[in-house]
Design an enzyme around this catalytic site. Structure first.
Site, PDB file in Angstrom:
ATOM      1  N   LYS A   7       0.864  -1.192   0.000  1.00  9.31           N
ATOM      2  CA  LYS A   7       0.000   0.000   0.000  1.00  9.31           C
ATOM      3  C   LYS A   7       0.889   1.226   0.000  1.00  9.31           C
ATOM      4  O   LYS A   7       2.032   1.168   0.457  1.00  9.31           O
ATOM      5  CB  LYS A   7      -0.881   0.012   1.254  1.00  9.31           C
ATOM      6  CG  LYS A   7      -2.133   0.850   1.103  1.00  9.31           C
ATOM      7  CD  LYS A   7      -3.237   0.072   0.400  1.00  9.31           C
ATOM      8  CE  LYS A   7      -4.474   0.908   0.178  1.00  9.31           C
ATOM      9  NZ  LYS A   7      -5.583   0.093  -0.317  1.00  9.31           N
TER      10      LYS A   7
HETATM   11  P1  NAD Z   1     -13.001   7.951  -2.532  1.00  5.04           P
HETATM   12  O1  NAD Z   1     -11.953   8.954  -2.256  1.00  5.04           O
HETATM   13  O2  NAD Z   1     -13.495   7.839  -3.930  1.00  5.04           O
HETATM   14  O3  NAD Z   1     -14.267   8.209  -1.583  1.00  5.04           O
HETATM   15  C1  NAD Z   1     -14.229   8.286  -0.193  1.00  5.04           C
HETATM   16  C2  NAD Z   1     -15.590   8.757   0.285  1.00  5.04           C
HETATM   17  O4  NAD Z   1     -15.650   8.721   1.711  1.00  5.04           O
HETATM   18  C3  NAD Z   1     -15.949  10.191  -0.115  1.00  5.04           C
HETATM   19  O5  NAD Z   1     -17.305  10.213  -0.503  1.00  5.04           O
HETATM   20  C4  NAD Z   1     -15.779  10.989   1.188  1.00  5.04           C
HETATM   21  O6  NAD Z   1     -16.608  12.126   1.211  1.00  5.04           O
HETATM   22  C5  NAD Z   1     -16.230   9.953   2.191  1.00  5.04           C
HETATM   23  N1  NAD Z   1     -15.736  10.178   3.532  1.00  5.04           N
HETATM   24  C6  NAD Z   1     -14.506  10.552   3.937  1.00  5.04           C
HETATM   25  N2  NAD Z   1     -14.474  10.645   5.275  1.00  5.04           N
HETATM   26  C7  NAD Z   1     -15.691  10.283   5.723  1.00  5.04           C
HETATM   27  C8  NAD Z   1     -16.303  10.175   6.996  1.00  5.04           C
HETATM   28  N3  NAD Z   1     -15.613  10.436   8.103  1.00  5.04           N
HETATM   29  N4  NAD Z   1     -17.572   9.775   7.052  1.00  5.04           N
HETATM   30  C9  NAD Z   1     -18.274   9.507   5.933  1.00  5.04           C
HETATM   31  N5  NAD Z   1     -17.777   9.591   4.720  1.00  5.04           N
HETATM   32  C10 NAD Z   1     -16.505  10.000   4.607  1.00  5.04           C
HETATM   33  O7  NAD Z   1     -12.434   6.547  -2.009  1.00  5.04           O
HETATM   34  P2  NAD Z   1     -12.879   5.088  -2.429  1.00  5.04           P
HETATM   35  O8  NAD Z   1     -11.939   4.606  -3.466  1.00  5.04           O
HETATM   36  O9  NAD Z   1     -14.347   5.076  -2.665  1.00  5.04           O
HETATM   37  O10 NAD Z   1     -12.512   4.278  -1.096  1.00  5.04           O
HETATM   38  C11 NAD Z   1     -13.440   4.163  -0.004  1.00  5.04           C
HETATM   39  C12 NAD Z   1     -13.003   2.995   0.868  1.00  5.04           C
HETATM   40  O11 NAD Z   1     -12.980   1.802   0.091  1.00  5.04           O
HETATM   41  C13 NAD Z   1     -11.605   3.105   1.487  1.00  5.04           C
HETATM   42  O12 NAD Z   1     -11.602   2.475   2.738  1.00  5.04           O
HETATM   43  C14 NAD Z   1     -10.754   2.309   0.521  1.00  5.04           C
HETATM   44  O13 NAD Z   1      -9.558   1.843   1.113  1.00  5.04           O
HETATM   45  C15 NAD Z   1     -11.712   1.188   0.204  1.00  5.04           C
HETATM   46  N6  NAD Z   1     -11.404   0.452  -1.023  1.00  5.04           N
HETATM   47  C16 NAD Z   1     -11.318   1.090  -2.211  1.00  5.04           C
HETATM   48  C17 NAD Z   1     -11.063   0.353  -3.364  1.00  5.04           C
HETATM   49  C18 NAD Z   1     -11.043   0.985  -4.726  1.00  5.04           C
HETATM   50  O14 NAD Z   1     -10.992   0.238  -5.707  1.00  5.04           O
HETATM   51  N7  NAD Z   1     -11.117   2.301  -4.852  1.00  5.04           N
HETATM   52  C19 NAD Z   1     -10.853  -1.025  -3.277  1.00  5.04           C
HETATM   53  C20 NAD Z   1     -10.963  -1.651  -2.035  1.00  5.04           C
HETATM   54  C21 NAD Z   1     -11.249  -0.891  -0.922  1.00  5.04           C
END
Ligand code: NAD
Length: 414
Positions: free
Chosen positions: A103
């Site tokens: 990561k």
């Molecule tokens: P992103 O940046 O696209 O979105 C994150 C979202 O979370 C935004 O809408 C933001 O406003 C919201 N957010 C931030 N802090 C918050 C809070 N305290 N309460 C509520 N909402 C809040 O990120 P993403 O890619 O959608 O990732 C989200 C999660 O999924 C993370 O934990 C990431 O590690 C996990 N994840 C992502 C992927 C991927 O393919 N992008 C894969 C596996 C896991």
């Protein structure tokens, strides 16, 4: 906030207590193989220069090249990246794909950067880390606040430094730049496949009400996918607040509102509630899709969802797991529930290396086959050990990793 790496180690210890593994292997898996911290110079549009902290943790290459996203966030630090890297190692093992775990990140609020500054910073991360990444070494991908466009800059920078034109160092790229069909929605659609595979076992209705925390890449797509599969989305949130409508939100209207005004304020199609209230709603399914440490000892006793599907990484702490297990609320763990992203990233890497482009039907078909199989194996492990799905998934992952570790060890010693 709990230190996420401590949480990850606790989760491993709890699984190993039920299905013991060798002491030497346990030490191997608790310790990242390599951690790199870099200082990235960034020239700002006003002519000044800032130095930002960047990271890459290469946790395990036991089962293949390091694989894992890059996060741009003001609270990102080495402990968080280390935890996320360890979870990646377990996730690729649960998915049974030929990848290890890693990561990366930068401590930065990207919303405060201009487009040009963001591009220079993204390229700067690559310049600092190019010597230790590559298609057969370490293959990064998007995570919080990093997008397909950022992956395209990064791949381009890597190619210009190394001359590698395979396009297989970064995944999650735009389709026009070697990306895979289905990658953008893969984490969310994978979460839905896992949910459908486990729904029957937990007697959840064909039309389950859903609350989604977070409306970024993962939460936004999940809301669309669950809604189009007939599950009404009754609540959604961004980092500031949430909107609730018992009868179901108009997801597209809410997303358009957020795009247009940058916030959920003044959205007419539902009642404004807090993020904390969203987590405690009486819904069938709760989808945390934002950040770590959301369901903890503080609020677990008030959670009313009938099932939690962890689309975010690390949203639930071990204390909360115990409380939820005691109350019969299944938690589908992140290392299974959100593994669709890394699975399709691996498909993208395979396509880039082979010079192929697979159809979306092929990609999603392969993804579904993997997730249905691994969901059933995780559920069987949990049942066999009389424990929760997290420990079921962790024991399955540890078993596979230990197998690879013993083989490596034999090769090294012979
Ligand atoms: P992103 O940046 O696209 O979105 C994150 C979202 O979370 C935004 O809408 C933001 O406003 C919201 N957010 C931030 N802090 C918050 C809070 N305290 N309460 C509520 N909402 C809040 O990120 P993403 O890619 O959608 O990732 C989200 C999660 O999924 C993370 O934990 C990431 O590690 C996990 N994840 C992502 C992927 C991927 O393919 N992008 C894969 C596996 C896991």
């Amino acid at each position: 906030m709990d230190n996420p790496f401590t949480v990850a180690l606790q989760q491993i210890a709890r699984a190993a207590a039920l299905a013991p593994v060798g002491k030497d292997f346990l030490e191997r898996i608790r310790t990242p193989e390599r951690e790199i911290s870099v200082s990235i110079p960034l020239s700002m549009d006003d002519g000044s220069v800032r130095f930002l902290e960047g990271y890459r943790v290469q946790h395990s290459s036991l089962r293949g090249p390091y694989k894992g996203g890059i996060r741009f966030h003001p609270q990102t630090n080495m402990d968080e990246v280390r935890a996320l890297a360890l979870w990646m190692t377990l996730k690729t093992a649960v998915a049974d794909i030929p990848m290890g775990g890693g990561k990366g990140g930068i401590t930065v609020d990207p919303k405060k950067l201009s487009h040009a500054e963001l591009e220079r910073l993204s390229r700067g991360w690559v310049r600092a880390l190019a010597p230790v990444i590559g298609p057969h070494i370490d293959v990064p991908a998007p995570d919080v606040n990093t997008t397909p466009g950022i992956m395209a800059w990064m791949e381009e920078e890597y190619a210009s430094i190394t001359g590698d034109r395979s396009g297989a160092t970064f995944t999650g790229k735009p389709l026009s730049r070697g990306g895979s069909e289905g990658r953008e929605r893969a984490t969310s659609i994978g979460g839905w496949y896992v949910f459908e595979a486990l729904r029957g076992k937990h007697s959840l209705p064909r039309s389950s009400s859903v609350a989604v925390q977070g409306m970024g890449n993962v939460g936004g797509h999940a809301a669309e996918i669950f809604a189009s599969a007939g599950h009404p989305i009754v609540a959604m949130s961004d980092s500031k607040n949430a909107v609730y409508n018992e009868k179901g939100l108009d997801v597209a209207a809410l997303q358009n509102h957020k795009k247009k005004y940058g916030s959920l304020d003044a959205f007419q199609g539902g009642e404004k509630i807090s993020n904390e209230e969203l987590l405690e709603l009486p819904v069938d399914v709760l989808l945390p899709a934002a950040l770590e440490d959301q369901i903890t000892a503080r609020n677990a006793s008030r959670i009313k969802a009938k099932m939690i599907v962890e689309l975010a990484n690390g949203p639930t702490t071990p204390e909360a797991d115990d409380e939820l297990l005691g109350r019969g609320i299944p938690v589908v763990p992140d290392i299974l529930a959100n593994s669709g992203g890394v699975i399709v990233s691996t498909f993208e890497w395979e396509q880039n290396l082979a010079g192929e482009h697979w159809s979306e039907t092929d990609v999603l078909g392969k993804l579904r086959t993997i997730l249905e199989k691994q969901s059933a194996l995780v559920a069987a492990k949990a049942e066999g050990l009389h424990t929760d799905l997290r420990r079921g998934a962790f024991t399955l992952a540890l078993e596979r990793l230990e197998g690879a570790y013993r083989q490596h060890l034999l090769k090294k010693l012979s």
